[in-house]
Scaffold this motif. Sequence first.
Motif: not given
Length: 113
Positions: A50-51, A78-84
């Motif tokens: 989760t960090s 579709v673009d997936f954004y999830f990394l910090k």
Amino acid sequence: MKFKKIYFYLIAFIILSVACTSGISEKRAKEMLDIVLKDDMSAIIDGIDTSGIMKEPYYEYREFKSYEEGKYQYLAVVDFYFLKDIKRKIVRKYRFNKLHLQWERFENVWEIY
């Protein structure tokens, strides 16, 4: 013999009716795709610490097209954004099979943004 001929025409009519179906409305197709996209996002972030995940991962449509002919009625990219802290995203392509009335994922690639 006459029964077989009627039976044959009935089956042919059903097959043609299904093959010539106009599919579903764009609004309904997007509602169905949103369910798939939310599920895909959950699968993507599942197992990642989760960090390393954004506070609110999101996806956005890059492209959405409709087609009049063929077995696929819609295409969505579709673009997936999830990394910090990493400027990479997953790009997935989906197509709506109007005969089966369902979305199919057919491409999954990483891109830098």
